[in-house]
Write a protein that holds these residues in place. Structure first.
Motif, PDB file in Angstrom:
ATOM      1  N   ASP A 112     -18.544 -11.187 -36.709  1.00 31.64           N
ATOM      2  CA  ASP A 112     -17.474 -10.916 -38.094  1.00 31.64           C
ATOM      3  C   ASP A 112     -17.586 -11.366 -38.887  1.00 31.64           C
ATOM      4  O   ASP A 112     -17.911 -11.504 -40.295  1.00 31.64           O
ATOM      5  CB  ASP A 112     -16.148 -10.336 -37.814  1.00 31.64           C
ATOM      6  N   GLN A 113     -17.507 -12.840 -38.625  1.00 34.27           N
ATOM      7  CA  GLN A 113     -17.385 -14.128 -39.659  1.00 34.27           C
ATOM      8  C   GLN A 113     -18.889 -14.179 -39.946  1.00 34.27           C
ATOM      9  O   GLN A 113     -19.531 -14.307 -41.218  1.00 34.27           O
ATOM     10  CB  GLN A 113     -17.085 -15.036 -39.555  1.00 34.27           C
ATOM     11  N   ARG A 114     -19.824 -13.840 -39.616  1.00 37.16           N
ATOM     12  CA  ARG A 114     -21.461 -14.113 -39.636  1.00 37.16           C
ATOM     13  C   ARG A 114     -21.498 -13.029 -40.237  1.00 37.16           C
ATOM     14  O   ARG A 114     -22.560 -12.774 -41.122  1.00 37.16           O
ATOM     15  CB  ARG A 114     -22.451 -14.172 -38.091  1.00 37.16           C
TER      16      ARG A 114
ATOM     17  N   PHE B  99      -9.819 -13.614 -51.675  1.00 37.28           N
ATOM     18  CA  PHE B  99      -8.853 -13.645 -49.742  1.00 37.28           C
ATOM     19  C   PHE B  99      -8.613 -12.170 -49.996  1.00 37.28           C
ATOM     20  O   PHE B  99      -8.598 -11.076 -50.517  1.00 37.28           O
ATOM     21  CB  PHE B  99      -7.713 -14.187 -50.415  1.00 37.28           C
ATOM     22  N   LEU B 100      -8.839 -12.355 -48.273  1.00 39.23           N
ATOM     23  CA  LEU B 100      -8.583 -10.941 -47.382  1.00 39.23           C
ATOM     24  C   LEU B 100      -7.326 -11.760 -46.565  1.00 39.23           C
ATOM     25  O   LEU B 100      -7.380 -12.561 -45.533  1.00 39.23           O
ATOM     26  CB  LEU B 100      -9.836 -10.406 -46.735  1.00 39.23           C
ATOM     27  N   ALA B 101      -6.160 -10.306 -45.954  1.00 36.56           N
ATOM     28  CA  ALA B 101      -5.824 -10.508 -44.973  1.00 36.56           C
ATOM     29  C   ALA B 101      -5.133  -8.838 -44.893  1.00 36.56           C
ATOM     30  O   ALA B 101      -5.486  -8.252 -44.904  1.00 36.56           O
ATOM     31  CB  ALA B 101      -4.494 -11.367 -45.723  1.00 36.56           C
ATOM     32  N   THR B 102      -4.892  -8.984 -43.328  1.00 32.97           N
ATOM     33  CA  THR B 102      -3.701  -8.141 -42.656  1.00 32.97           C
ATOM     34  C   THR B 102      -2.502  -9.287 -41.830  1.00 32.97           C
ATOM     35  O   THR B 102      -3.641  -9.942 -40.354  1.00 32.97           O
ATOM     36  CB  THR B 102      -5.079  -7.532 -42.127  1.00 32.97           C
TER      37      THR B 102
ATOM     38  N   GLY C 185       0.852  -8.568 -31.571  1.00 27.81           N
ATOM     39  CA  GLY C 185       0.804  -8.362 -32.819  1.00 27.81           C
ATOM     40  C   GLY C 185      -0.345  -9.013 -33.033  1.00 27.81           C
ATOM     41  O   GLY C 185      -1.068 -10.181 -32.319  1.00 27.81           O
ATOM     42  N   VAL C 186      -1.477  -9.253 -34.244  1.00 24.16           N
ATOM     43  CA  VAL C 186      -2.311 -10.014 -35.049  1.00 24.16           C
ATOM     44  C   VAL C 186      -1.929 -10.033 -36.025  1.00 24.16           C
ATOM     45  O   VAL C 186      -1.796  -9.455 -37.049  1.00 24.16           O
ATOM     46  CB  VAL C 186      -3.670  -8.534 -34.668  1.00 24.16           C
ATOM     47  N   VAL C 187      -3.292 -11.141 -36.690  1.00 22.05           N
ATOM     48  CA  VAL C 187      -3.054 -11.643 -37.640  1.00 22.05           C
ATOM     49  C   VAL C 187      -4.405 -11.994 -38.914  1.00 22.05           C
ATOM     50  O   VAL C 187      -5.206 -12.526 -37.073  1.00 22.05           O
ATOM     51  CB  VAL C 187      -2.463 -13.073 -38.384  1.00 22.05           C
ATOM     52  N   PHE C 188      -5.290 -11.768 -39.125  1.00 24.64           N
ATOM     53  CA  PHE C 188      -6.304 -12.793 -40.063  1.00 24.64           C
ATOM     54  C   PHE C 188      -6.325 -12.780 -41.293  1.00 24.64           C
ATOM     55  O   PHE C 188      -5.850 -12.329 -41.743  1.00 24.64           O
ATOM     56  CB  PHE C 188      -7.802 -11.898 -39.338  1.00 24.64           C
ATOM     57  N   LEU C 189      -6.772 -13.686 -41.881  1.00 27.36           N
ATOM     58  CA  LEU C 189      -7.024 -14.355 -43.097  1.00 27.36           C
ATOM     59  C   LEU C 189      -8.522 -15.077 -44.000  1.00 27.36           C
ATOM     60  O   LEU C 189      -8.883 -16.139 -42.214  1.00 27.36           O
ATOM     61  CB  LEU C 189      -6.585 -15.872 -43.458  1.00 27.36           C
ATOM     62  N   ALA C 190      -9.305 -14.048 -44.444  1.00 26.97           N
ATOM     63  CA  ALA C 190     -10.208 -14.835 -45.068  1.00 26.97           C
ATOM     64  C   ALA C 190      -9.499 -15.149 -46.175  1.00 26.97           C
ATOM     65  O   ALA C 190      -9.467 -14.770 -47.215  1.00 26.97           O
ATOM     66  CB  ALA C 190     -11.152 -14.278 -43.677  1.00 26.97           C
ATOM     67  N   ASN C 191     -11.347 -16.010 -46.675  1.00 28.40           N
ATOM     68  CA  ASN C 191     -11.123 -16.772 -48.407  1.00 28.40           C
ATOM     69  C   ASN C 191     -12.503 -16.283 -48.503  1.00 28.40           C
ATOM     70  O   ASN C 191     -13.817 -17.060 -48.803  1.00 28.40           O
ATOM     71  CB  ASN C 191     -11.293 -18.239 -48.261  1.00 28.40           C
TER      72      ASN C 191
ATOM     73  N   SER D 150     -15.115  -9.745 -51.026  1.00 29.04           N
ATOM     74  CA  SER D 150     -15.016  -9.089 -49.426  1.00 29.04           C
ATOM     75  C   SER D 150     -16.310  -9.575 -48.361  1.00 29.04           C
ATOM     76  O   SER D 150     -16.044 -11.301 -48.245  1.00 29.04           O
ATOM     77  CB  SER D 150     -15.579  -7.442 -50.369  1.00 29.04           C
ATOM     78  N   GLY D 151     -16.249  -7.936 -46.861  1.00 25.62           N
ATOM     79  CA  GLY D 151     -16.669  -9.026 -46.173  1.00 25.62           C
ATOM     80  C   GLY D 151     -16.406  -8.810 -45.328  1.00 25.62           C
ATOM     81  O   GLY D 151     -16.927  -8.423 -43.401  1.00 25.62           O
ATOM     82  N   ILE D 152     -15.052  -8.510 -45.290  1.00 26.82           N
ATOM     83  CA  ILE D 152     -14.509  -8.432 -43.452  1.00 26.82           C
ATOM     84  C   ILE D 152     -13.356  -7.948 -43.747  1.00 26.82           C
ATOM     85  O   ILE D 152     -12.857  -7.762 -44.928  1.00 26.82           O
ATOM     86  CB  ILE D 152     -14.134  -9.644 -43.536  1.00 26.82           C
ATOM     87  N   GLY D 153     -12.926  -6.756 -42.602  1.00 25.32           N
ATOM     88  CA  GLY D 153     -11.694  -5.260 -42.863  1.00 25.32           C
ATOM     89  C   GLY D 153     -11.418  -5.522 -41.651  1.00 25.32           C
ATOM     90  O   GLY D 153     -11.074  -6.174 -41.021  1.00 25.32           O
TER      91      GLY D 153
END
Length: 468
Positions: A29-31, A305-308, A318-324, A327-330
């Protein structure tokens, strides 16, 4: 990449094959999303079982303590503050906004409607794009209100509103007599030890980036103080703090919120996609039905930034993700990681054990078969002292009941009878005669003649086909 068992409960660490699958999903997903960096984590049974990261922040791999902006996840904190005020009797969810925040163009909308994005307010505040603009005070923001700030009648539909949560944050501030960030710190962040959740970034933190859609180059995004719009998306946090918040949303509320209040927040108020809904909205919490499970939490996005964060109460995980990245990841990443955990680390059923305490003989005597008309039900005594009323055939109305605070019967916690009162009615000799569940009579036999069945029971009794 983070050591998969760093800061984790080692006894619950997943198998190496699971770690590999989780790490690969994060890497793909990062790539594919071309995201500068992303961190993620999973909890189960209120303990962290995996964290992972890909990409770079300031030329180094991010850690579980690297801050990212969490955007609209901020709304879940505002919602908890509002529900705390309700539980203290300082407001009612049915209160019109005007009662606590006079002078708006949406004063007739209720607090509950704003929490559920059902107040009909516009999604964004009037004025320039607030997420990329330095914030103003509430009075300056309110000066821009017009009839256009309420494009829908209240309750007509789910219409996501950042403005609505700005108003809720202002209500918190006015009732408490201090700014919402001060209240948040005292009432939630300190008790839950969310030490790296702040209004503005504190090093180490990621910078927000926009990635060019057709070239592998970056553009820095602004990160202004949102001012009056802060309650809609101000906060910064870490994967460590957000995993703790996930366990909170999953039920580990400590002294911050009563579990019954959290359950109320998690009930669907409106749905976003109609019949057979997948996405819905509770009181400040987003809801997702996924593969037979219901997740509660929230997504977040701000420029750069994106986060869930999701909690799955069915699996106590539970699950968490944080990205800087802008857009590009969801959200597919979050549920994908949770699916890997569920599929590759299936739970063993808990051992059955008898309850530790001696049962109340009077409660034990209530258990067994009861009939609503001809429909058979079973009343069970749960280990925590609550009662569970369940239809025998699996079709019908199921609810749990907790003893009422005034000792007058039992109060329904969920299902059809949520909030309704169950009373045990005794005969003149002191023996239990029937159960009264908000006027519904439950007797020990189908249409038992001695029970006070409304309309009475035909004195001729049950009959065969000859009299049909």
């Amino acid at each position: 990449m983070i050591d998969p068992v760093q800061d984790l409960n080692r006894e619950q660490a997943p198998a190496a094959s699971t770690v590999r699958a989780l790490t690969r999903r994060l890497a793909v997903d990062q790539r594919d999303g071309r995201v500068p960096s992303v961190v993620a984590g999973l909890v189960r049974d209120r303990a962290t079982v995996w964290t992972g990261a890909r990409g770079r922040v300031n030329d180094s791999a991010p850690t579980p303590h690297t801050q990212y902006r969490i955007g609209s996840i901020t709304k879940t904190f505002i919602a908890v503050l509002i529900l705390r005020l309700r539980d203290e009797g300082l407001l009612e969810l049915s209160d019109p906004v005007e009662r606590h925040l006079p002078g708006t163009t949406f004063g007739d909308r209720t607090v509950a409607a704003l929490l559920a994005h059902a107040g009909g307010l516009t999604a964004e505040p009037p004025g320039p794009w607030w997420e990329r603009t330095r914030g103003t005070s509430w009075s300056e923001l309110a000066d821009r209100f017009s009839p256009e700030t309420t494009p829908h009648r209240a309750g007509r539909r789910h219409h996501y509103s950042n403005l609505g949560f700005a108003a809720l944050g202002e209500i918190v501030a006015r009732i408490r007599g201090e700014d919402w960030l001060t209240v948040l710190d005292r009432e939630i962040l300190v008790p839950l030890e969310l030490t790296r959740t702040t209004a503005m970034p504190v090093a180490p933190h990621a910078r927000g980036w926009a990635v060019h859609p057709w070239a592998d180059v970056l553009l820095p995004e602004p990160a202004h103080d949102g001012g009056a719009m802060g309650p809609a998306g101000q906060l910064w946090s870490t994967v460590t703090d957000m995993l703790r918040w996930s366990t909170f949303l999953g039920g580990d509320t400590g002294d911050v919120l009563h579990p019954d209040t959290l359950a109320e927040m998690s009930d669907p108020v409106v749905v976003e996609d109609g019949d057979g809904w997948r996405s819905g909205q509770g009181l400040g919490l987003q809801l997702l039905r996924h593969q037979g499970r219901r997740l509660v939490g929230h997504g977040g996005s701000m420029p750069g930034f994106l986060a869930t964060v999701w909690a799955d109460r069915t699996d106590d995980s539970g699950v968490v993700f944080l990205a800087n990245a802008t857009s590009g990841i969801g959200g597919a990443l979050a549920v994908g990681l949770l699916d890997i955990l569920v599929e590759q680390e299936p739970r063993l059923p808990a051992e059955w054990r008898p309850q530790a305490t001696q049962p109340d003989p009077e409660l034990l005597a209530l258990t067994g078969e009861w009939y609503w008309g001809t429909a058979p039900y079973v009343l069970r005594l749960l280990p925590d002292g609550m009662l569970n009323l369940t239809p025998m055939g699996g079709r019908g109305r199921t609810s749990r009941f907790r003893a009422a605070a005034d000792d007058d019967g039992w109060i329904g916690l969920d299902g059809y009878y949520a909030g309704e009162r169950l009373r045990v009615v005794r005969r003149a000799d002191g023996e239990v005669g029937h159960l009264d569940l908000n006027t519904f009579v439950f007797a020990r036999k189908p249409y038992e003649p001695t029970a006070p069945i409304p309309g009475d029971v035909d004195p001729g009794g049950w009959r065969g086909s000859a009299t049909y």
